[in-house]
Design a protein around this motif. Sequence first.
Motif, mmCIF file in Angstrom:
data_model
loop_
_atom_site.group_PDB
_atom_site.id
_atom_site.type_symbol
_atom_site.label_atom_id
_atom_site.label_comp_id
_atom_site.label_asym_id
_atom_site.label_seq_id
_atom_site.Cartn_x
_atom_site.Cartn_y
_atom_site.Cartn_z
ATOM 1 N N HIS A 428 -1.684 9.709 -2.781
ATOM 2 C CA HIS A 428 -1.936 10.714 -1.745
ATOM 3 C C HIS A 428 -2.860 10.164 -0.656
ATOM 4 N N VAL A 429 -3.758 9.269 -1.050
ATOM 5 C CA VAL A 429 -4.605 8.602 -0.055
ATOM 6 C C VAL A 429 -3.701 7.798 0.897
ATOM 7 N N VAL A 430 -2.723 7.116 0.321
ATOM 8 C CA VAL A 430 -1.782 6.336 1.135
ATOM 9 C C VAL A 430 -1.008 7.270 2.077
ATOM 10 N N GLU A 471 -0.706 2.359 6.484
ATOM 11 C CA GLU A 471 -0.795 2.433 5.016
ATOM 12 C C GLU A 471 -1.472 1.193 4.436
ATOM 13 N N GLU A 472 -1.293 0.050 5.091
ATOM 14 C CA GLU A 472 -1.841 -1.200 4.553
ATOM 15 C C GLU A 472 -3.351 -1.105 4.346
ATOM 16 N N TRP A 473 -4.018 -0.342 5.231
ATOM 17 C CA TRP A 473 -5.484 -0.242 5.135
ATOM 18 C C TRP A 473 -5.904 0.459 3.828
ATOM 19 N N ALA A 474 -5.010 1.242 3.263
ATOM 20 C CA ALA A 474 -5.344 1.959 2.023
ATOM 21 C C ALA A 474 -5.104 1.098 0.784
ATOM 22 N N TRP A 475 -4.731 -0.163 0.998
ATOM 23 C CA TRP A 475 -4.473 -1.069 -0.130
ATOM 24 C C TRP A 475 -5.444 -2.252 -0.138
ATOM 25 N N HIS A 476 -6.486 -2.185 0.707
ATOM 26 C CA HIS A 476 -7.425 -3.311 0.780
ATOM 27 C C HIS A 476 -8.815 -2.890 0.312
#
Length: 637
Positions: A428-430, A471-476
């Motif tokens: 959900h954050v993504v 979305e990429e920022w939510a995976w770093h």
Amino acid sequence: MTNREALQLPDSDWHGWLRERSGSLLEEVRRHAAAIRSGGTDPEAVLEMWNDLSSALRSASAIASVLANVHPDEAVRTAAEEAEQEASRLETEVGLDRELYDVLAAVDGGRLDEDARRVLELSLRDFRRAGVDRDEQVRTRLRELAERETDVGQRFARNIRDDVRSIRVHPDALAGLPEDFRESHPVGEDGLVEVTTEYPDYVPFMTFCRDRQARARLVAEFLNRAYPANEPVLAELLELRREHAQLLGYHGWPAFDAETKMIGKGAAIPEFVDRIAEAAADRAGRDVAALLERLQQDHPEVTGVDGVDRAFYTEALRRERFEVDSSEVRRYFDFTAVRQGLLDITGRLFDVEYLQVADAGTWHADVASYDVVRRGERLGRIHLDLHPRTGKYGHAAMFELAPGIAGRRLPEGVLVCNFSRGLMEHAHVVTLFHEFGHLVHHVLAGGQRWSRFSGVATEWDFVEAPSQMLEEWAWHADVLQTFAADSEGRSIPAALVERMRRANEFGVGAYARTQMFYAALSYTLHRDVPGDIAATMRELQASYDVFGYVPDTHFYASFGHLNGYGSGYYTYMWSLVIAKDLFSAFDPADLLAPGVAHRYRDRVLARGGSRDAGDLVADFLGRPYEFGAFQRWLDRG
Ligand SMILES: [Zn+2]
């Protein structure tokens, strides 16, 4: 620079406000239309009036659409739906108004600047695509077709929505499912538990139910929703669209539909689908081999993977290989901290401040409103409406509340989501980052002079790219650690984030192939309008998907995107290719570096639809976009 006014939303009497506001906007549209019809020939003046007309029409639709989807009072929602339909009818009327078209078509584009000329060209193209320059007989038929397509499309969607199926299973089949799922599925008088084909049941059940036979029963029901009811409905929809496209002189629906997209030509769709299928082939082969190997540990007799086992064994491998426990992950994502973290991160990226507006007078106490400000200048206003409630739109989306026009209208957008109030799933954050990508696009592109270019006014197959990239920022880890912390204040460990990302990337090759099956289906059905839809589907699944066909099922009958996307289901993957390439310009070691982020903001987002998306992307990257980054992403696993 004049500071543009935000909408004055009422504290009460929404009904009256909506009526007054829609009424005056639609009146404005009619007034401008009359002025253009009777007006002079000064190109600038005609374009200005046309811009005012477009902006008023868009504003009327926007307000009605937001209220129809979020207002807590059902009566207001109903009134808003009617207002939305009224705006839509007027839009159709304008699009088929021959006199308006004749005035615009007579404008000498050579006397306009580049932007105004583009507005003129795109507007004339819209008019011609509506059939305004055809003879009366053709126009009458086009109007009939458009109405019929809407009706039949709605019937197709309704049949899917209404056909909720269920199975009854032994309570033991719920072992392995989350506790809240088991609690909300009590045992009936017959000693069995009902599980339905609705997503809140279907997704967790197919992911966690250890009883293979129960999964097989549920997936068979799921893939037969709206069958056979939708078989003739779909056939009619495809036929209507073919006639529609051919009446306008196109070879078929894909050619008509692709004309306004980045992809440009219908025939380019299968080329793209094949290119992605090829790019994903090796990875997909490895993905499905790993799934089969794991499946055979439990069921040695099984020789292939299909919808019965796909989600269950994907989850099993993710858990076993990467040790990601979603309940452990959730501890780090407190809603309030995530929301603030998102604002802080995007504020730094795009060099804006978000100033909370306490008295924005919105429709529900849950809504948080902010002015988006840079060095004292207000660029827009956003409203975050992020928790579920009765009657509210059930998915996640950005709605425009007001389109921005330079010096005139302040852009306003609403993020509508349905997140829990306490701890959030990382998925959900993504989603929140994704949807915020649309919102920030709407606001940053809200300073355009022309309504036609304002906000997310870009080609439809590019629209998702900025959001997919965010979305990429939510995976770093570096980004998440600025706000993701457990109740004792410990930041999320970088090693956990790395495992989450690798787990998430497991299976992307197989996923890409399934997506290309869907894309090929949406294209081929519209191109060929086949007599035997089921046979066409089975052939395409065999060519593109790496998962097997579940016997006696009819997925196409519930493939709702055939209505909304038409022949263009490829778009999601198309924009993902571009999103991966755009992201490759950022430094993964410093995702908040201002230089590249500001260049992206100014060259891609802020320019809205003022140039073709391919040109914006090339201007940012310094070269045309390419497939390399996407291919590397596929090959990573
Ligand atoms: Zn999106």
